[in-house]
Design an enzyme around this catalytic site. Structure first.
Site, PDB file in Angstrom:
ATOM      1  N   ALA A 151       2.947   9.423  -3.826  1.00  0.00           N
ATOM      2  CA  ALA A 151       2.627   8.717  -2.589  1.00  0.00           C
ATOM      3  C   ALA A 151       2.120   9.471  -1.646  1.00  0.00           C
ATOM      4  O   ALA A 151       1.796   9.218  -0.408  1.00  0.00           O
ATOM      5  CB  ALA A 151       3.697   7.952  -2.110  1.00  0.00           C
ATOM      6  N   ALA A 152       1.757  10.740  -1.819  1.00  0.00           N
ATOM      7  CA  ALA A 152       1.104  11.651  -0.919  1.00  0.00           C
ATOM      8  C   ALA A 152      -0.077  11.289  -0.205  1.00  0.00           C
ATOM      9  O   ALA A 152      -0.149  11.207   1.170  1.00  0.00           O
ATOM     10  CB  ALA A 152       0.838  13.008  -1.517  1.00  0.00           C
ATOM     11  N   GLY A 153      -0.862  10.643  -0.783  1.00  0.00           N
ATOM     12  CA  GLY A 153      -2.249  10.028  -0.198  1.00  0.00           C
ATOM     13  C   GLY A 153      -1.750   8.949   0.606  1.00  0.00           C
ATOM     14  O   GLY A 153      -2.507   8.588   1.813  1.00  0.00           O
ATOM     15  N   ASP A 154      -0.826   8.046   0.143  1.00  0.00           N
ATOM     16  CA  ASP A 154      -0.741   6.950   0.914  1.00  0.00           C
ATOM     17  C   ASP A 154       0.192   7.668   2.255  1.00  0.00           C
ATOM     18  O   ASP A 154      -0.170   6.626   3.487  1.00  0.00           O
ATOM     19  CB  ASP A 154       0.410   5.769   0.102  1.00  0.00           C
ATOM     20  CG  ASP A 154      -0.448   5.529  -1.047  1.00  0.00           C
ATOM     21  OD1 ASP A 154      -1.523   5.367  -0.987  1.00  0.00           O
ATOM     22  OD2 ASP A 154       0.382   5.110  -1.862  1.00  0.00           O
TER      23      ASP A 154
END
Length: 319
Positions: A250-253
């Site tokens: 979930a790094a991009g989120d």
């Protein structure tokens, strides 16, 4: 109302594996867990944990997963009265995470695939002067574009941020002009432009290509290589914070949620990207999607302990 997230809600079915499987290969995993996720819901949780008033708009099924997804969002402070329960299953994501924190994801949209123009009409864009509309591509493209147009019609105070994930090959030519900020990762930027995005230089090339299509600001997320930002005024590179990654799912989120909050707080763009990078860096040090989203206190403490992050122009000069 500060931030409206229009997008997906999924239940993540996560298996820990020693490495990611090859085609046709069966691997024995170690741990299994069900974790609330979906790019839209993840970004809403990220924004809410950072202290911004946040509303989620989308759909879940009339199953147990749908109830759990809404309960989880509410527990983090996200307003869920605009999340509609419809007959059928909720969205699910099947996720493999290896020992290095890398992942493979397959999404079954479920109720997310039923999002339509009625949901666009329900967006609370005028209520209390919503300023940020944050969207992704895990709901139908028609709804994303219609929502962007509606935000633009609602007034200049609305900023439309689109995370084009998963990347779409069928974007209409006029889509980009309805978006203020586009935030692809390097894979998505390559799929959208045809540029092989491998480093900062090629990311800058892809970002400028996307800008030429009508979006004034493009941010290409490069994972451990940081992020590249291109606007009509300048192009610059923000290096990544060095951390020990546990789960990058979930790094991009986390980045997008952090970016939305920083811009809502009127931070300069370069500062907003540094802030978003810190949020993303902290998220990968914890397992799970929504459980990994850091609090505001954690981000502020992290930034204090890591000092100033240098931001560079293409010529190597520090911004």
């Amino acid at each position: 109302m500060a931030i409206v997230v229009f997008g997906s809600l999924n239940m993540d079915l996560v298996v820990q594996v020693p490495r990611l499987p090859q085609t046709g290969e069966t691997l024995l995993g170690t741990n299994f867990d069900t974790v609330p996720g979906g790019k839209g819901a993840n970004q809403a949780v990220a924004a809410a944990r950072l202290g911004a008033p946040t509303t989620m708009v989308g759909r879940v099924g009339d199953d147990g997963f749908g109830q759990l997804l809404c309960t989880s969002l509410g527990a983090t402070g996200v307003r869920t009265e605009w999340v509609l329960a419809t007959p059928g299953p909720s969205g699910v994501a099947l996720i493999n995470v290896d020992d290095l924190g890398e992942n493979q994801i397959v999404v079954a949209p479920g109720a997310n695939g039923n999002v339509d123009s009625t949901d666009v009409e329900r967006l609370p864009l005028e209520e209390d002067g919503a300023s940020i509309l944050l969207m992704q591509f895990e709901i139908p493209l028609m709804a994303v574009q219609a929502a962007a147009k509606r935000a633009k019609a609602a007034g200049e105070g609305h900023c439309v941020i689109v995370d084009p994930a998963p990347a779409r090959a069928d974007l209409p030519p006029d889509f980009y002009r309805w978006v203020d900020i586009l935030t692809p990762n390097q894979t998505e930027a390559a799929q959208l432009t045809g540029v092989r995005v491998k480093n900062v230089a090629t990311a800058m090339e892809a970002a400028q290509t996307l800008r030429q299509r009508g979006t004034p600001t493009v941010i290409v997320k490069l994972g451990p290589q940081g992020a590249v930002v291109a606007t009509d005024m300048e192009v610059f590179h923000v290096p990544a914070f060095a951390v020990d990654a546990v789960d990058t799912v979930a790094a991009g989120d986390a980045f997008n949620g952090g970016l939305a909050v920083a811009l809502w707080e009127k931070k300069p763009l370069w500062d907003a990207v540094v802030w978003a990078s810190a949020v993303a860096a902290l998220s990968v040090t914890q397992a799970g999607a929504q459980p990994s989203m850091p609090t505001r206190r954690a981000v502020e403490s992290f930034l204090l302990s890591h000092g100033d992050l240098a931001v560079y122009r293409p010529d190597g000069q520090r911004l």
